[in-house]
Design a protein around this motif. Structure first.
Motif, PDB file in Angstrom:
ATOM      1  N   UNK A 112      -0.151  10.617   0.618  1.00 14.68           N
ATOM      2  CA  UNK A 112      -1.348  11.101  -0.182  1.00 14.68           C
ATOM      3  C   UNK A 112      -1.953  12.233   0.395  1.00 14.68           C
ATOM      4  N   UNK A 156       0.715  -1.289   0.092  1.00 15.71           N
ATOM      5  CA  UNK A 156      -0.054  -0.064  -0.004  1.00 15.71           C
ATOM      6  C   UNK A 156       0.966   1.304  -0.113  1.00 15.71           C
ATOM      7  N   UNK A 157       0.645   2.165  -0.934  1.00 16.39           N
ATOM      8  CA  UNK A 157       1.218   3.210  -0.802  1.00 16.39           C
ATOM      9  C   UNK A 157       0.816   4.095   0.483  1.00 16.39           C
ATOM     10  N   UNK A 158       1.962   4.498   1.397  1.00 16.49           N
ATOM     11  CA  UNK A 158       1.699   5.006   2.500  1.00 16.49           C
ATOM     12  C   UNK A 158       0.733   6.391   2.610  1.00 16.49           C
ATOM     13  N   UNK A 159      -0.003   6.296   3.573  1.00 16.18           N
ATOM     14  CA  UNK A 159      -0.962   7.232   3.671  1.00 16.18           C
ATOM     15  C   UNK A 159      -0.504   8.885   3.778  1.00 16.18           C
TER      16      UNK A 159
END
Lengths: 461, 249
Positions: free
Chosen positions: B101, B95-98
């Motif tokens: 984003x 998962x692309x780190x929060x």
């Protein structure tokens, strides 16, 4: 109508515009351009009270002909401004005092400057706040351009002051030492200015001077004492409450730690079993079986150990113990639901001061985490991610979890929506109310593609 | 002109993105150019300081072998070009780190370790950014900005369904989109004049008339495109229906 009363009424006429401007200067200096009803009402009442106190002061002074009450309005202004910044704007006591001093000093200097200019341009029409009797009808008319000039000059220069001192303000906001120094400068200057004004009004009349000083200290002293008691009591209350929350979070945390430890003991036992199983494969020479066992059993387990441990470790960047406590506690609860729930924490920056009271924050984060846990319990698997970062002085918390794809935001925003049986679901509306009570908090809730995200943005100054 | 900037330390990867951009420009002939393709973040910042850009499109590698990583670079770019469109190129398969984003408000992510998808994903990003750029001055391209301290949140007008005063606390507004609900400080009078598509239908509701499914005059209700029901007051009904008529003509 007696002369004293006439004079007092005329003073009220003079003062009302000036005080209105003074309070608007106070409002502008806080750099908050929006108005709300509570604030407007407070400011209007404050203007009326200040005007009243000034008129009473003039009335009494004229009657007793001794200027015994000459600083009544100044002390009233001090108190009203302290109240305004402290109770309406929610600044700290220290900041309220400093701001009060700056506003009053600034407004007074401007008032004198405009009065001076006016007097030198029109020598036969003197108009400051302190008009000396006798009063003529034309005074009423002449006062209008004066008031207009004064309000324009004040507002323009306040806006300029705010813009020019921007960087200085940020420095002071971040530096408590500078605040203390400023506080003392303000307190001492206030006393000196009041005394000097007093001495100047009395012009050497020692008897009246000393009486007046006595009155002055009584007014100001009493106001400040009341204020200090008031704030101290509030502070004590808040500290007690905070301690309780911290303690609660801590005891939860300890309890969870114990469970975690017993979990560890169980894990050790399982671990030994795994080793024995490995030995079994080796003894039998079943290398394929061993490889299979490793990839299906050991690898996933170790991945979980690594990420979960890592999750808690990252929390150490959050300095407030009660916040760390509540997040750690809820994370562990989520981890204990099942092996299929993966948790992670993204907190790579050090999070020091969070610009909100920690009791509300603990409650809000508690609700957010409980919702996530509740949903993960229903699903039995999924991800839970906590992220925390800073943008300038603003702190953002994000909690994201997997959720059932069928839930829509519309279901959640209805009050009392229950995810899971009775008694749940009030959390979201409570959260919304808690967040709404803080003007500097923005709460974002979103659901998309089976992911539920809550973002809490806490704005710093 | 939409200016594209690439920052990627791996030359082969950089050339690859460059090629995709050039190809897009050749095929679609948009008002777009590749302003800079650099290997070091400082080059990008120097370039931006020398040639201030507005609303550029930036492709940034997250793991730059440099004193600054892609996220930090993204944050710096945001300071210089506040309406920048940022796309991260990353190898993180998980998962692309929060934090990526939300802190930098990046538009999208391209995963390096899915080589077969890189071209399609890059073109998608360019296309979307170009559409946004074209809409920049039209109402569809406008953004509603929620500022909380130093953190900024952008919501395109086209996604907003309606605004509502918080039911218990007067100085808070709730912004509704199909997937989001944002509660922030504000008053309904601040949002009633956002644009011709926003109209106040009730003392505590302000609605995007492009997102209305139907208006029920007898029940005094409006049904939104996502099925949500909001009230309309009798007093505002006539004016409201006029506005809808005007906007459909």
């Amino acid at each position: 109508m007696s002369y004293a009363l006439q004079y007092a009424l005329f003073t009220a006429y003079l003062s009302i515009v000036v005080y209105m401007v003074v309070f608007i200067v106070g409002k502008v200096i806080t750099q908050d351009w929006k108005w709300n009803r509570k604030e407007t009402i407070f400011l209007l009442i404050a203007v009326l009270l200040a005007t009243l106190s000034r008129s009473v002061e003039i009335y009494l002074t004229t009657i007793f002909a001794g200027a015994y009450f000459s600083l009544l309005s100044s002390s009233a202004l001090i108190l009203l401004f302290l109240l305004y910044f402290y109770k309406i704007k929610y600044y700290s006591f220290r900041k309220s005092f400093i701001l009060m001093f700056i506003v009053l000093l600034f407004a007074t200097v401007l008032e004198s400057a405009v009065a001076l200019v006016f007097t030198s341009v029109f020598p036969n029409l003197y108009f400051g706040l302190s008009v000396v009797p006798p009063i003529h009808a034309q005074h009423f008319l002449h006062y209008i351009p004066y008031a207009l000039l004064y309000s324009t000059v004040s507002l323009v220069s306040t806006v300029l002051l705010v813009k020019v001192t921007q960087s200085l303000r940020t420095f002071i906001n971040q530096n408590t030492q500078a605040q203390t120094v400023l506080l003392w400068i303000s307190v001492i200057s206030t006393i000196i200015i009041l005394l000097a004004a007093n001495a100047w009004i009395m012009q050497g009349d020692i008897l009246i001077f000393s009486w007046n000083t006595f009155f002055l200290f009584t007014y100001v002293g009493a106001s400040i004492l009341v204020f200090i008691f008031f704030t101290r009591e509030l502070k004590i209350k808040a500290t007690i409450q905070q301690k309780e929350t911290e303690q609660q979070a801590m005891s939860f945390y300890l309890h969870q730690l114990e469970e975690h430890l017993s979990g560890m003991r169980k894990f050790k036992h399982d671990y030994l079993n795994i080793l024995n199983a490995l030995y079994g494969f080796i003894l039998a020479g079943d290398w394929d079986g061993l490889a299979n066992y490793y990839t299906t059993k050991i690898e996933p387990a170790s991945a979980i150990i690594v990420t979960d441990e890592f999750a808690l470790e990252n929390l150490s960047n959050i300095q407030a113990p009660e916040i760390k406590g509540i997040l750690a506690l809820k994370l562990m609860i989520a981890q204990n639901i099942s092996m299929d729930i993966h948790t992670s924490v993204e907190a790579h920056e050090e999070i020091g001061a969070i610009p909100v009271d920690s009791i509300s924050l603990v409650r809000m984060l508690g609700i957010i985490m409980d919702n996530a846990i509740e949903e993960l319990e229903t699903l039995g698997k999924g991800d839970l991610v906590i992220a925390c970062f800073k943008t300038g002085n603003t702190v953002t918390f994000i909690v994201q979890n997997t959720c059932r794809p069928a839930i829509s935001l519309r279901d959640l925003s209805q009050t009392g929506f229950t995810n899971k049986g009775e008694g749940h679901g009030l959390g979201l509306s409570n959260l919304s109310e808690l967040a709404a009570a803080h003007p500097n908090i923005t709460l974002q809730t979103s659901i998309a593609d089976g992911t539920f995200t809550q973002r809490l943005i806490i704005g710093g100054e | 002109m939409l200016h594209v900037i690439i920052c990627e330390d791996d030359p082969s990867q950089r050339v690859r993105i460059e090629k995709i951009v050039h190809k897009y420009i050749l095929e679609e002939d948009p008002a777009m150019d590749l302003a800079l393709s650099a290997g070091r973040p400082t080059d990008v910042l120097d370039y931006l300081k020398a040639h201030p850009l507005k609303s550029g499109l930036y492709f940034l590698d997250v793991d730059l072998q440099s004193e600054m990583n892609g996220i930090e670079l993204g944050a710096k770019i945001r300071e210089l070009d506040t309406s920048a469109t940022i796309v991260f190129i990353t190898t993180h398969t998980d998962k692309v780190p929060l934090v990526f984003r939300y802190k930098v408000e990046a538009m999208d992510y391209i995963l390096k370790d899915q080589p077969q998808k890189i071209e399609a994903r890059t073109r998608e990003c360019i296309h979307l950014a170009y559409q946004r750029y074209l809409n920049g001055n039209s109402p569809e391209g406008k953004h509603f900005v929620v500022k909380t301290g130093d953190q900024v949140l952008n919501v395109p007008y086209a996604e907003i369904l309606f605004f509502e005063t918080h039911p218990t606390i007067r100085h808070k507004l709730i912004l509704h989109t199909a997937t989001e609900r944002i509660e922030f400080r504000g008053f309904i009078k601040d949002v009633e004049n956002l644009g011709p598509e926003f109209c106040q239908c009730h003392k505590s509701f302000c609605v995007n008339i492009k997102k209305i499914k139907r208006v029920d005059r007898t029940k005094l209700e409006i049904e939104m495109s996502n099925g949500e029901i909001i009230p309309i007051s009798t007093r505002r009904m006539t004016e409201f229906l006029d506005r809808i008529e005007k906007s459909t003509n």
